[in-house]
Design a protein around this motif. Structure first.
Motif, PDB file in Angstrom:
ATOM      1  N   SER A 210      28.344 -39.976 -17.014  1.00 40.32           N
ATOM      2  CA  SER A 210      28.631 -39.968 -15.585  1.00 40.32           C
ATOM      3  C   SER A 210      27.539 -39.192 -14.848  1.00 40.32           C
ATOM      4  O   SER A 210      27.094 -38.149 -15.324  1.00 40.32           O
ATOM      5  N   ILE A 211      27.142 -39.678 -13.688  1.00 40.74           N
ATOM      6  CA  ILE A 211      26.147 -38.940 -12.901  1.00 40.74           C
ATOM      7  C   ILE A 211      26.785 -37.757 -12.195  1.00 40.74           C
ATOM      8  O   ILE A 211      26.103 -36.875 -11.697  1.00 40.74           O
ATOM      9  N   TRP A 212      28.093 -37.752 -12.140  1.00 44.77           N
ATOM     10  CA  TRP A 212      28.749 -36.737 -11.325  1.00 44.77           C
ATOM     11  C   TRP A 212      28.950 -35.429 -12.061  1.00 44.77           C
ATOM     12  O   TRP A 212      29.360 -34.447 -11.478  1.00 44.77           O
ATOM     13  N   GLU A 213      28.671 -35.394 -13.358  1.00 41.93           N
ATOM     14  CA  GLU A 213      28.705 -34.091 -14.027  1.00 41.93           C
ATOM     15  C   GLU A 213      27.759 -33.147 -13.278  1.00 41.93           C
ATOM     16  O   GLU A 213      28.080 -32.019 -13.030  1.00 41.93           O
ATOM     17  N   LYS A 214      26.631 -33.716 -12.863  1.00 45.48           N
ATOM     18  CA  LYS A 214      25.693 -32.925 -12.074  1.00 45.48           C
ATOM     19  C   LYS A 214      26.163 -32.819 -10.631  1.00 45.48           C
ATOM     20  O   LYS A 214      26.058 -31.798  -9.997  1.00 45.48           O
ATOM     21  N   GLY A 215      26.680 -33.955 -10.129  1.00 47.16           N
ATOM     22  CA  GLY A 215      27.118 -34.006  -8.742  1.00 47.16           C
ATOM     23  C   GLY A 215      28.124 -32.927  -8.431  1.00 47.16           C
ATOM     24  O   GLY A 215      28.074 -32.278  -7.387  1.00 47.16           O
ATOM     25  N   VAL A 216      29.061 -32.717  -9.351  1.00 49.46           N
ATOM     26  CA  VAL A 216      30.087 -31.713  -9.115  1.00 49.46           C
ATOM     27  C   VAL A 216      29.453 -30.330  -9.071  1.00 49.46           C
ATOM     28  O   VAL A 216      29.801 -29.499  -8.247  1.00 49.46           O
ATOM     29  N   CYS A 217      28.441 -30.113  -9.941  1.00 50.61           N
ATOM     30  CA  CYS A 217      27.753 -28.812  -9.906  1.00 50.61           C
ATOM     31  C   CYS A 217      27.111 -28.595  -8.544  1.00 50.61           C
ATOM     32  O   CYS A 217      27.235 -27.544  -7.936  1.00 50.61           O
ATOM     33  N   ALA A 218      26.438 -29.651  -8.065  1.00 49.95           N
ATOM     34  CA  ALA A 218      25.769 -29.528  -6.775  1.00 49.95           C
ATOM     35  C   ALA A 218      26.785 -29.227  -5.682  1.00 49.95           C
ATOM     36  O   ALA A 218      26.479 -28.591  -4.689  1.00 49.95           O
ATOM     37  N   TYR A 219      27.983 -29.690  -5.899  1.00 49.75           N
ATOM     38  CA  TYR A 219      29.035 -29.556  -4.894  1.00 49.75           C
ATOM     39  C   TYR A 219      29.612 -28.142  -4.887  1.00 49.75           C
ATOM     40  O   TYR A 219      30.139 -27.691  -3.887  1.00 49.75           O
ATOM     41  N   GLU A 220      29.511 -27.449  -6.027  1.00 47.51           N
ATOM     42  CA  GLU A 220      30.121 -26.107  -6.175  1.00 47.51           C
ATOM     43  C   GLU A 220      29.585 -25.147  -5.123  1.00 47.51           C
ATOM     44  O   GLU A 220      28.402 -25.142  -4.850  1.00 47.51           O
TER      45      GLU A 220
END
Ligand code: FRU
Length: 505
Positions: free
Chosen positions: A495-505
């Protein structure tokens, strides 16, 4: 009170949420806009309605990426203003500061878009072209005080400017959708525009309003001495045609003012034979040393876009694709392949060689929720080759190649949730001519889409699917005679959002 942590954990893991395609955190998205590369970032703006999950007053949403796959969503870039909503358009880097919007140095980003409102005291839509510029790499924008910069009271559908710098004539060129033609304008400074020519009457398909044009040069067969120009034109939905909205292209020449189609005027070239690739255009200002022409579309169809069964967000983009031109017996044609950056989401591959296929299904089990499948199959005596992706015992999507009709089809009539629109349960078909009776396929399966590329990108079928089951099993069969799989590789994707969620933190 909302539990912040839970909210973040569940973001991007909702039912049907694409895991390796761009979607907004929430609410409605349609066309990609303003795609431009600048100072190490790929910018992706998009038609966005932040107050609902159906189409509404348009804003430009914004996301950036370093690799075209992992995106960071940024605050809304452009809001509706005194000239109306913000419809589709493009961005350029004004390297030479032709606008005077920048102090000096490397210039900056200028957005050229359609302001949409209505004529005073009338319901008649009014569409005019406007400018905005940014001094901070697209994070904040100022609209130009002289907006709008281009209007025409006679033409109602007058929108979606795509602008580029034409080196030979040292002018900006704008291609603009004008009813069922594309009008070309030129300008020294993005502010003052002059009519150059009109293309499209009696050329190609006219099943609906023309929208979202693009125009760019590409080498033919990788030969720098053989350049042609490609014009993309999206065609709006028309209830008389089952395919809904779709995109055609033309190949020809362009001298800075006029585009000349090299195919027969009545030839229709579809960019994608699936139902869900619309309003796509290409990135501007990709550095010459990179040299790629990268395209991305809205993975949806106006026929049912407002009804697709997602809850907190609605709308996704296709995978970004590199476009090239090849010569074929039928003339020069576009080829599209997912960008090479896709390797960054590949996990392990399982490769199987030499499988003899018969009418009895050959099963490949234990597959992944997100996967890429690469397959080379020689048809031998088979009349038909069939690859079914079983999502559960009741749901499947079928990919079929018919050797007699030379059609590759994707059948989503049993693919899962299909009842939200009569037009959704469909079979899409793409003509694919084979060399030596061997078919090569590349598939990308995400939570709610299947992209199929045939013969190294000569054929593409992009389709939404909404399977409730995610225990995918592949089953391969040959009908009317045997076939041999030369190689089958199944690769799990992350998933690309493993990173996306980090960026969102
Ligand atoms: C294409 C389109 C464009 C328009 C935009 C409005 O999908 O209809 O022509 O600018 O969407 O959201």
């Amino acid at each position: 009170m909302t539990n912040n942590y839970q909210e973040k954990m569940s973001l991007y893991s909702e039912t049907y949420r694409p895991q390796f395609h761009f979607t907004p955190k929430e609410k409605w998205l349609n066309d990609p806009n303003g795609m431009v590369y600048f100072e190490g970032e790929y910018h992706l703006f998009f038609q966005y309605h932040p107050h609902g999950t159906t189409w509404g007053p348009m804003h430009w949403g914004h996301a950036v990426s370093h690799d075209l796959l992992h995106w960071e969503e940024l605050p809304i870039a452009l809001y509706p203003d005194e000239h109306g909503a913000i419809f589709s358009g493009s961005c350029v880097v004004d390297w030479k500061n032709t606008t005077g919007f920048f102090e000096k140095g490397n210039g900056g980003l200028v957005a050229i878009y359609t302001n949409a409102d209505t004529y005073p005291e009338s319901d008649r839509p009014r569409q005019r072209q406007s400018l905005a510029y940014s001094h901070d790499n697209g994070r904040t924008w100022e609209t130009y005080e002289g907006n709008p910069v281009l209007s025409d009271e006679d033409i109602t559908d007058y929108r979606d400017p795509k602008v580029f710098w034409h080196v030979e004539s040292e002018r900006w060129v704008m291609v603009l959708a004008t009813g069922q033609t594309i009008t070309i304008y030129t300008s020294p400074n993005l502010i003052d525009w002059e009519f150059a020519s009109e293309f499209g009457q009696n050329e190609g398909a006219h099943f609906g309003v023309w929208e979202c044009p693009d125009l760019f040069p590409l080498m033919v067969d990788g030969n720098p001495d053989h350049m042609k120009w490609v014009m993309l034109v999206s065609i709006g939905d028309n209830p008389d045609f089952k395919e809904g909205s779709r995109t055609q292209y033309f190949v020809g020449e362009f001298d800075g003012k006029t585009f000349l189609n090299h195919h027969d005027a009545d030839a229709i070239l579809w960019l994608d034979h699936g139902r869900d690739n619309y309003a796509g255009v290409s990135w501007s200002d990709i550095p010459e040393e990179n040299g790629r022409r990268i395209y991305l579309g809205w993975m949806n169809n106006w026929r049912y876009a407002n009804q697709v069964p997602t809850e907190t967000w609605r709308g996704a983009m296709t995978l970004p694709r590199e476009l090239t031109l090849i010569s074929t017996a039928g003339g020069v044609q576009l080829l599209q392949k997912p960008v090479s950056e896709i390797h960054s989401i590949r996990k392990e591959s399982k490769v199987t060689k030499v499988i003899e296929l018969t009418e009895e299904a050959y099963l490949v089990e234990g597959n992944h929720e997100l996967m890429e499948v690469n397959l080379v199959v020689t048809l031998e005596a088979a009349k038909e080759f069939n690859l079914a992706i079983h999502h559960s015992s009741e749901e499947k999507t079928n990919i079929r190649y018919n050797r007699i009709t030379h059609l590759l089809s994707v059948d989503r009539t049993q693919s899962g949730e299909i009842g939200f629109s009569e037009s959704f349960p469909a079979i899409s078909e793409c003509p694919v001519a084979l060399m030596d009776d061997t078919l090569s396929l590349q598939l990308f399966l995400d939570s709610s889409s299947l992209e199929v590329f045939a013969e190294g990108g000569r054929g593409a079928l992009t389709n939404l699917i909404f399977p409730r089951g995610i225990n995918h099993t592949l089953s391969l069969t040959a009908i009317g005679g045997g076939a041999q799989v030369e190689e089958l590789s199944v690769t799990e994707l992350s998933s690309i959002w493993e990173k996306g969620v980090c960026a969102y933190e």
